[in-house]
Design a protein around this motif. Structure first.
Motif, PDB file in Angstrom:
ATOM      1  N   THR A 167       0.372 -26.970 -13.053  1.00 16.87           N
ATOM      2  CA  THR A 167       0.837 -27.949 -12.076  1.00 16.87           C
ATOM      3  C   THR A 167      -0.285 -28.802 -11.525  1.00 16.87           C
ATOM      4  OG1 THR A 167       0.620 -26.347 -10.255  1.00 16.87           O
ATOM      5  CG2 THR A 167       2.775 -26.495 -11.338  1.00 16.87           C
ATOM      6  N   ILE A 168       0.099 -29.990 -11.052  1.00 22.72           N
ATOM      7  CA  ILE A 168      -0.741 -30.828 -10.197  1.00 22.72           C
ATOM      8  C   ILE A 168       0.006 -30.922  -8.867  1.00 22.72           C
ATOM      9  CG2 ILE A 168      -1.703 -33.116  -9.786  1.00 22.72           C
ATOM     10  CD1 ILE A 168      -1.962 -33.518 -12.730  1.00 22.72           C
ATOM     11  N   GLY A 169      -0.493 -30.259  -7.860  1.00 23.04           N
ATOM     12  CA  GLY A 169       0.213 -30.250  -6.588  1.00 23.04           C
ATOM     13  C   GLY A 169       1.540 -29.518  -6.691  1.00 23.04           C
ATOM     14  N   LYS A 170       2.501 -29.891  -5.841  1.00 22.91           N
ATOM     15  CA  LYS A 170       3.788 -29.201  -5.762  1.00 22.91           C
ATOM     16  C   LYS A 170       4.873 -29.837  -6.625  1.00 22.91           C
ATOM     17  CE  LYS A 170       3.124 -27.746  -0.940  1.00 22.91           C
ATOM     18  NZ  LYS A 170       3.682 -27.815   0.444  1.00 22.91           N
ATOM     19  N   HIS A 171       4.643 -31.042  -7.118  1.00 20.34           N
ATOM     20  CA  HIS A 171       5.760 -31.805  -7.681  1.00 20.34           C
ATOM     21  C   HIS A 171       5.644 -32.134  -9.161  1.00 20.34           C
ATOM     22  CE1 HIS A 171       7.173 -32.460  -3.564  1.00 20.34           C
ATOM     23  NE2 HIS A 171       5.946 -32.817  -3.247  1.00 20.34           N
ATOM     24  N   VAL A 172       4.503 -31.856  -9.802  1.00 15.65           N
ATOM     25  CA  VAL A 172       4.280 -32.286 -11.184  1.00 15.65           C
ATOM     26  C   VAL A 172       3.707 -31.124 -11.994  1.00 15.65           C
ATOM     27  CG1 VAL A 172       3.013 -33.873 -12.687  1.00 15.65           C
ATOM     28  CG2 VAL A 172       3.862 -34.666 -10.471  1.00 15.65           C
ATOM     29  N   GLY A 173       4.241 -30.921 -13.213  1.00 15.58           N
ATOM     30  CA  GLY A 173       3.735 -29.827 -14.025  1.00 15.58           C
ATOM     31  C   GLY A 173       4.044 -29.983 -15.497  1.00 15.58           C
ATOM     32  N   CYS A 174       3.613 -28.984 -16.275  1.00 18.08           N
ATOM     33  CA  CYS A 174       3.917 -28.937 -17.705  1.00 18.08           C
ATOM     34  C   CYS A 174       3.756 -27.506 -18.195  1.00 18.08           C
ATOM     35  CB  CYS A 174       3.017 -29.877 -18.512  1.00 18.08           C
ATOM     36  SG  CYS A 174       1.319 -29.286 -18.725  1.00 18.08           S
ATOM     37  N   THR A 175       4.443 -27.200 -19.293  1.00 18.35           N
ATOM     38  CA  THR A 175       4.298 -25.892 -19.942  1.00 18.35           C
ATOM     39  C   THR A 175       3.870 -26.126 -21.383  1.00 18.35           C
ATOM     40  OG1 THR A 175       6.127 -25.027 -18.595  1.00 18.35           O
ATOM     41  CG2 THR A 175       5.403 -23.688 -20.465  1.00 18.35           C
ATOM     42  N   PRO A 176       2.576 -26.076 -21.674  1.00 13.30           N
ATOM     43  CA  PRO A 176       2.143 -26.232 -23.070  1.00 13.30           C
ATOM     44  C   PRO A 176       2.705 -25.111 -23.937  1.00 13.30           C
ATOM     45  CG  PRO A 176       0.274 -26.389 -21.536  1.00 13.30           C
ATOM     46  CD  PRO A 176       1.442 -25.873 -20.750  1.00 13.30           C
ATOM     47  N   ASP A 177       3.063 -25.436 -25.173  1.00 12.03           N
ATOM     48  CA  ASP A 177       3.472 -24.383 -26.095  1.00 12.03           C
ATOM     49  C   ASP A 177       2.300 -23.489 -26.443  1.00 12.03           C
ATOM     50  OD1 ASP A 177       6.099 -25.132 -26.145  1.00 12.03           O
ATOM     51  OD2 ASP A 177       5.967 -26.250 -28.025  1.00 12.03           O
ATOM     52  N   GLY A 178       1.098 -24.006 -26.291  1.00 16.81           N
ATOM     53  CA  GLY A 178      -0.115 -23.229 -26.511  1.00 16.81           C
ATOM     54  C   GLY A 178      -1.310 -24.012 -26.024  1.00 16.81           C
ATOM     55  N   ILE A 179      -2.424 -23.318 -25.835  1.00 14.52           N
ATOM     56  CA  ILE A 179      -3.663 -23.950 -25.386  1.00 14.52           C
ATOM     57  C   ILE A 179      -4.804 -23.567 -26.328  1.00 14.52           C
ATOM     58  CG2 ILE A 179      -5.457 -23.887 -23.587  1.00 14.52           C
ATOM     59  CD1 ILE A 179      -3.219 -25.627 -22.736  1.00 14.52           C
ATOM     60  N   ILE A 180      -5.567 -24.556 -26.756  1.00 16.47           N
ATOM     61  CA  ILE A 180      -6.814 -24.330 -27.484  1.00 16.47           C
ATOM     62  C   ILE A 180      -7.920 -24.529 -26.450  1.00 16.47           C
ATOM     63  CG2 ILE A 180      -8.274 -25.062 -29.407  1.00 16.47           C
ATOM     64  CD1 ILE A 180      -5.641 -26.305 -30.590  1.00 16.47           C
ATOM     65  N   LYS A 181      -8.488 -23.434 -25.990  1.00 15.09           N
ATOM     66  CA  LYS A 181      -9.321 -23.415 -24.791  1.00 15.09           C
ATOM     67  C   LYS A 181     -10.373 -24.523 -24.777  1.00 15.09           C
ATOM     68  CE  LYS A 181     -11.943 -20.282 -21.836  1.00 15.09           C
ATOM     69  NZ  LYS A 181     -12.498 -18.904 -21.696  1.00 15.09           N
ATOM     70  N   GLY A 182     -10.324 -25.321 -23.715  1.00 14.40           N
ATOM     71  CA  GLY A 182     -11.310 -26.363 -23.493  1.00 14.40           C
ATOM     72  C   GLY A 182     -11.201 -27.553 -24.420  1.00 14.40           C
ATOM     73  N   LEU A 183     -10.239 -27.536 -25.324  1.00 15.69           N
ATOM     74  CA  LEU A 183     -10.161 -28.596 -26.329  1.00 15.69           C
ATOM     75  C   LEU A 183      -8.841 -29.347 -26.309  1.00 15.69           C
ATOM     76  CD1 LEU A 183     -11.238 -30.055 -28.872  1.00 15.69           C
ATOM     77  CD2 LEU A 183     -10.273 -28.196 -30.237  1.00 15.69           C
ATOM     78  N   ALA A 184      -7.723 -28.625 -26.347  1.00 15.59           N
ATOM     79  CA  ALA A 184      -6.445 -29.301 -26.561  1.00 15.59           C
ATOM     80  C   ALA A 184      -5.280 -28.415 -26.148  1.00 15.59           C
ATOM     81  CB  ALA A 184      -6.296 -29.687 -28.039  1.00 15.59           C
ATOM     82  N   GLY A 185      -4.130 -29.059 -26.071  1.00 15.73           N
ATOM     83  CA  GLY A 185      -2.865 -28.357 -25.926  1.00 15.73           C
ATOM     84  C   GLY A 185      -2.087 -28.479 -27.220  1.00 15.73           C
ATOM     85  N   VAL A 186      -0.999 -27.732 -27.321  1.00 18.14           N
ATOM     86  CA  VAL A 186      -0.170 -27.743 -28.525  1.00 18.14           C
ATOM     87  C   VAL A 186       1.296 -27.852 -28.121  1.00 18.14           C
ATOM     88  CG1 VAL A 186       0.473 -26.533 -30.645  1.00 18.14           C
ATOM     89  CG2 VAL A 186      -1.834 -26.235 -29.701  1.00 18.14           C
ATOM     90  N   GLU A 187       2.014 -28.735 -28.805  1.00 21.03           N
ATOM     91  CA  GLU A 187       3.459 -28.860 -28.644  1.00 21.03           C
ATOM     92  C   GLU A 187       4.098 -28.684 -30.009  1.00 21.03           C
ATOM     93  OE1 GLU A 187       7.109 -29.083 -27.106  1.00 21.03           O
ATOM     94  OE2 GLU A 187       5.266 -29.061 -25.928  1.00 21.03           O
ATOM     95  N   GLY A 188       4.873 -27.621 -30.191  1.00 17.85           N
ATOM     96  CA  GLY A 188       5.465 -27.335 -31.487  1.00 17.85           C
ATOM     97  C   GLY A 188       6.978 -27.400 -31.462  1.00 17.85           C
ATOM     98  N   LYS A 189       7.566 -27.850 -32.574  1.00 15.59           N
ATOM     99  CA  LYS A 189       9.016 -27.930 -32.714  1.00 15.59           C
ATOM    100  C   LYS A 189       9.439 -27.244 -34.015  1.00 15.59           C
ATOM    101  CE  LYS A 189       9.096 -30.524 -29.052  1.00 15.59           C
ATOM    102  NZ  LYS A 189       9.537 -29.960 -27.749  1.00 15.59           N
TER     103      LYS A 189
END
Length: 235
Positions: free
Chosen positions: A119-141
């Motif tokens: 989250t950023i504060g109380k009103h904004v967020g996301c759930t990455p399907d995965g995290i590559i530490k310090g480098l990237a996020g992952v969204e898979g379908k």
């Protein structure tokens, strides 16, 4: 000297004293995740804020989205909707991520049951399907084969992703904004294709700060609209 019979009897008394109905009623990790998302503008739906992205007006669809988030804040959750395609995607999620790691050689954490809602504060967020530490996020379908075929044949880069799948493009950009990362991987996985080369389709989505600067004021307005709706009802 320990008396095994006494110890066994003591354990039985402890078990009998447990309120299993109360234990079963405890929220699961998934339930807690769903509850943490209620009323929060999540990256998976940021595209609803980005209609007519080059115009200053707040789109009607974004107004509706803000109203929905106000309603979520004011109500208790209902049972979530699922269908066969969504169920299949959930079942393939772990296999897909392992295949992504095998192909790319990258180590992904925080996937499957270990996903985290950022989250950023109380009103904004996301759930990455995965995290590559310090480098990237992952969204898979893991879509149906027709949709996967469409991705294979029409999406070659992030510009194509924005044209063909605006919702996923903004989900990736929103994820980078919330997680403060420079890169997001988008992939589509369908092991039903005979050729292994066609089973996994991966696109790198680089952070586009120009687009994120367009997103920020839309989020700010959406939060304001949501709070106004809540204020109107609560007085």
């Amino acid at each position: 000297m320990f008396d095994l019979q006494d110890i066994t009897k003591e354990m039985e008394n402890e078990v009998q004293g447990l309120d299993f109905n109360s234990l079963n009623a405890l929220p699961s990790k998934h339930d807690l995740w769903l509850e943490s998302k209620r009323g929060v503008f999540s990256a998976s739906e940021f595209h609803r804020l980005m209609g007519y992205e080059d115009k200053p007006d707040f789109p009607k669809g974004a107004e509706t989205y803000a109203m929905e988030k106000a309603i979520e804040t004011l109500t208790i959750k209902e049972e979530g909707y699922t269908n066969d395609i969504m169920q299949r995607g959930n079942e393939l999620e772990i296999d897909a991520m392992h295949e992504f790691m095998r192909i790319t050689g990258l180590e992904v954490t925080k996937f499957g049951a270990d996903q985290e809602f950022l989250t950023i504060g109380k009103h904004v967020g996301c759930t990455p399907d995965g995290i590559i530490k310090g480098l990237a996020g992952v969204e898979g379908k893991a879509p149906n084969s027709k949709t996967h075929f469409n991705y294979l044949t029409t999406i070659k880069n992030q510009n194509d992703l924005k044209k063909v799948c605006k919702d996923y493009y903004w989900q990736c950009q929103g994820g980078m904004y919330v997680a403060n990362l420079p890169l997001w991987y988008f992939f589509s996985y369908d092991p039903r294709f005979k050729n292994p080369a066609h089973q996994m389709h991966i696109i790198k989505v680089h952070r586009n700060d120009e687009d994120i600067e367009k997103l920020k004021p839309r989020l700010k307005t959406a939060i304001s609209v949501k709070l106004d709706y809540i204020k109107k009802l609560n007085g």
